[in-house]
Design a protein around this motif. Sequence first.
Motif, PDB file in Angstrom:
ATOM      1  N   ILE A  47       0.818  -1.219   0.000  1.00 17.30           N
ATOM      2  CA  ILE A  47       0.000   0.000   0.000  1.00 17.30           C
ATOM      3  C   ILE A  47       0.850   1.267   0.000  1.00 17.30           C
ATOM      4  O   ILE A  47       0.798   2.071  -0.932  1.00 17.30           O
ATOM      5  N   PHE A  48       1.659   1.456   1.064  1.00 19.45           N
ATOM      6  CA  PHE A  48       2.361   2.738   1.228  1.00 19.45           C
ATOM      7  C   PHE A  48       3.377   3.002   0.122  1.00 19.45           C
ATOM      8  O   PHE A  48       3.407   4.092  -0.463  1.00 19.45           O
ATOM      9  N   LEU A  49       4.242   2.000  -0.181  1.00 14.67           N
ATOM     10  CA  LEU A  49       5.248   2.196  -1.227  1.00 14.67           C
ATOM     11  C   LEU A  49       4.617   2.393  -2.604  1.00 14.67           C
ATOM     12  O   LEU A  49       5.021   3.302  -3.338  1.00 14.67           O
ATOM     13  N   ALA A 109      17.825  -1.148  -2.937  1.00 14.12           N
ATOM     14  CA  ALA A 109      17.661  -0.017  -3.854  1.00 14.12           C
ATOM     15  C   ALA A 109      16.673   1.031  -3.368  1.00 14.12           C
ATOM     16  O   ALA A 109      16.667   2.158  -3.865  1.00 14.12           O
ATOM     17  N   ILE A 110      15.839   0.667  -2.386  1.00 16.03           N
ATOM     18  CA  ILE A 110      14.782   1.579  -1.958  1.00 16.03           C
ATOM     19  C   ILE A 110      14.868   1.896  -0.461  1.00 16.03           C
ATOM     20  O   ILE A 110      14.966   3.051  -0.067  1.00 16.03           O
ATOM     21  N   TYR A 111      14.838   0.873   0.374  1.00 19.83           N
ATOM     22  CA  TYR A 111      14.616   1.064   1.806  1.00 19.83           C
ATOM     23  C   TYR A 111      15.752   1.762   2.538  1.00 19.83           C
ATOM     24  O   TYR A 111      15.550   2.281   3.632  1.00 19.83           O
ATOM     25  N   ILE A 112      16.961   1.770   1.973  1.00 22.08           N
ATOM     26  CA  ILE A 112      18.032   2.529   2.614  1.00 22.08           C
ATOM     27  C   ILE A 112      18.438   3.742   1.781  1.00 22.08           C
ATOM     28  O   ILE A 112      18.822   4.777   2.326  1.00 22.08           O
ATOM     29  N   THR A 202       6.048   5.738   4.031  1.00 13.10           N
ATOM     30  CA  THR A 202       6.924   4.696   3.514  1.00 13.10           C
ATOM     31  C   THR A 202       8.324   4.751   4.108  1.00 13.10           C
ATOM     32  O   THR A 202       8.846   3.740   4.602  1.00 13.10           O
ATOM     33  N   VAL A 203       8.967   5.916   4.063  1.00 12.46           N
ATOM     34  CA  VAL A 203      10.368   6.013   4.476  1.00 12.46           C
ATOM     35  C   VAL A 203      10.558   5.674   5.957  1.00 12.46           C
ATOM     36  O   VAL A 203      11.378   4.818   6.292  1.00 12.46           O
ATOM     37  N   PRO A 204       9.834   6.316   6.885  1.00 17.01           N
ATOM     38  CA  PRO A 204      10.039   5.947   8.300  1.00 17.01           C
ATOM     39  C   PRO A 204       9.691   4.494   8.598  1.00 17.01           C
ATOM     40  O   PRO A 204      10.378   3.834   9.387  1.00 17.01           O
ATOM     41  N   LEU A 205       8.637   3.980   7.964  1.00 14.03           N
ATOM     42  CA  LEU A 205       8.278   2.578   8.185  1.00 14.03           C
ATOM     43  C   LEU A 205       9.345   1.640   7.622  1.00 14.03           C
ATOM     44  O   LEU A 205       9.666   0.613   8.240  1.00 14.03           O
ATOM     45  N   ALA A 206       9.899   1.992   6.475  1.00 18.59           N
ATOM     46  CA  ALA A 206      10.936   1.154   5.871  1.00 18.59           C
ATOM     47  C   ALA A 206      12.152   1.064   6.784  1.00 18.59           C
ATOM     48  O   ALA A 206      12.744  -0.007   6.963  1.00 18.59           O
ATOM     49  N   VAL A 207      12.538   2.187   7.371  1.00 16.98           N
ATOM     50  CA  VAL A 207      13.680   2.194   8.293  1.00 16.98           C
ATOM     51  C   VAL A 207      13.377   1.351   9.526  1.00 16.98           C
ATOM     52  O   VAL A 207      14.216   0.580  10.001  1.00 16.98           O
ATOM     53  N   PHE A 208      12.177   1.487  10.044  1.00 21.34           N
ATOM     54  CA  PHE A 208      11.786   0.722  11.231  1.00 21.34           C
ATOM     55  C   PHE A 208      11.777  -0.781  10.925  1.00 21.34           C
ATOM     56  O   PHE A 208      12.275  -1.588  11.720  1.00 21.34           O
ATOM     57  N   ILE A 209      11.224  -1.145   9.782  1.00 25.15           N
ATOM     58  CA  ILE A 209      11.169  -2.566   9.395  1.00 25.15           C
ATOM     59  C   ILE A 209      12.572  -3.125   9.209  1.00 25.15           C
ATOM     60  O   ILE A 209      12.874  -4.250   9.633  1.00 25.15           O
ATOM     61  N   LEU A 210      13.436  -2.342   8.582  1.00 20.70           N
ATOM     62  CA  LEU A 210      14.817  -2.767   8.394  1.00 20.70           C
ATOM     63  C   LEU A 210      15.485  -3.022   9.739  1.00 20.70           C
ATOM     64  O   LEU A 210      16.143  -4.051   9.946  1.00 20.70           O
ATOM     65  N   GLY A 211      15.314  -2.091  10.684  1.00 20.18           N
ATOM     66  CA  GLY A 211      15.912  -2.245  12.004  1.00 20.18           C
ATOM     67  C   GLY A 211      15.358  -3.442  12.750  1.00 20.18           C
ATOM     68  O   GLY A 211      16.092  -4.182  13.413  1.00 20.18           O
TER      69      GLY A 211
END
Length: 316
Positions: A47-49, A109-112, A202-211
């Motif tokens: 959804i978000f991305l 390519a995207i999340y970082i 998208t961006v803050p959630l991607a960082v959180f998911i990565l962590g």
Amino acid sequence: MFLPTFTTVFSAVFQLFIISAVAGVLVRTKIVSQTHIQALSAVTVNIFLPCLIVVKTVSQFDPSGFAQWWILPLSGVLISLAGLGMAFALFGRRPEKRAYISMASFQNAIYIVLPIGQLVFPDQFDRLALYCFLLILGLSPIMWSVGKVLISGDKDAAIRWQDFVTPPLVATLAAIFLVVSGTSAAIPDSLLSAMDLLGQATVPLAVFILGATLGGISLKDMPPFADVIRVTGVKFILMPAAAFAVMYGLGLYQSMPLFCSVIILQTSSPPATNLILMVRNYGGDARSVASMMLLQYLVCILAMPLWLSLWQTFTR
């Protein structure tokens, strides 16, 4: 020029790892479970991305003013093939090393790259995001086919057409069609505003998911040191050095400075987190893959700022 740029980029990367570290602690203390992370990942990818991709592409992509847009998907293909070639040259054709070949070949390519781009290039973030979305048009099909077969550990794993079709890929293709056909003008502003609101998550959630993903990884099953050196060599030395030499030799920094910065970030970024999802879904040595993933992300804290700083120094 080197030190100010390095400090800026390192600060941006370090901010991301602070968020990631907090997410990792929440996972290890059981406050956030793997089920929560799986749900967040699904919502972000589905959804978000896609909302972010559609909004940024429709608002930023102008084929008439960006005649060379096809360079981005082509770059994604070339980066993937170059990574595969270098990795196979170092690892050979040993079946037990195929997972590491995949990790050395396909970048996050995207999340970082998007979070770093948002912090380092805030005034050009919309254009930077568009470049990343166009680039994954070339990267994604190769990663979800060749990369999936390599990382899954099953040489007989079938490549299905569904492996190529992901919501972000569909969103990118749909958005490009809307722009090229001229039908994007018919999209109501209220709908775009609503999608933009969702996309901003998208961006803050991607960082959180990565962590959270990295936080659940243990170093008890360390991969062989020689393999760590090989993957690190491809990811953070050979690939960015090759991109640096080609773009500098062609003088692209004069006509396409932001594109060059994006490619430097892409070629010096750590392995794609989607590779972990592939191992979970299709099988493979999850422990060694996860340990290698964590080590590569630790290296990128210095590698990404170093390469972008070198690039900015040599081209200004």
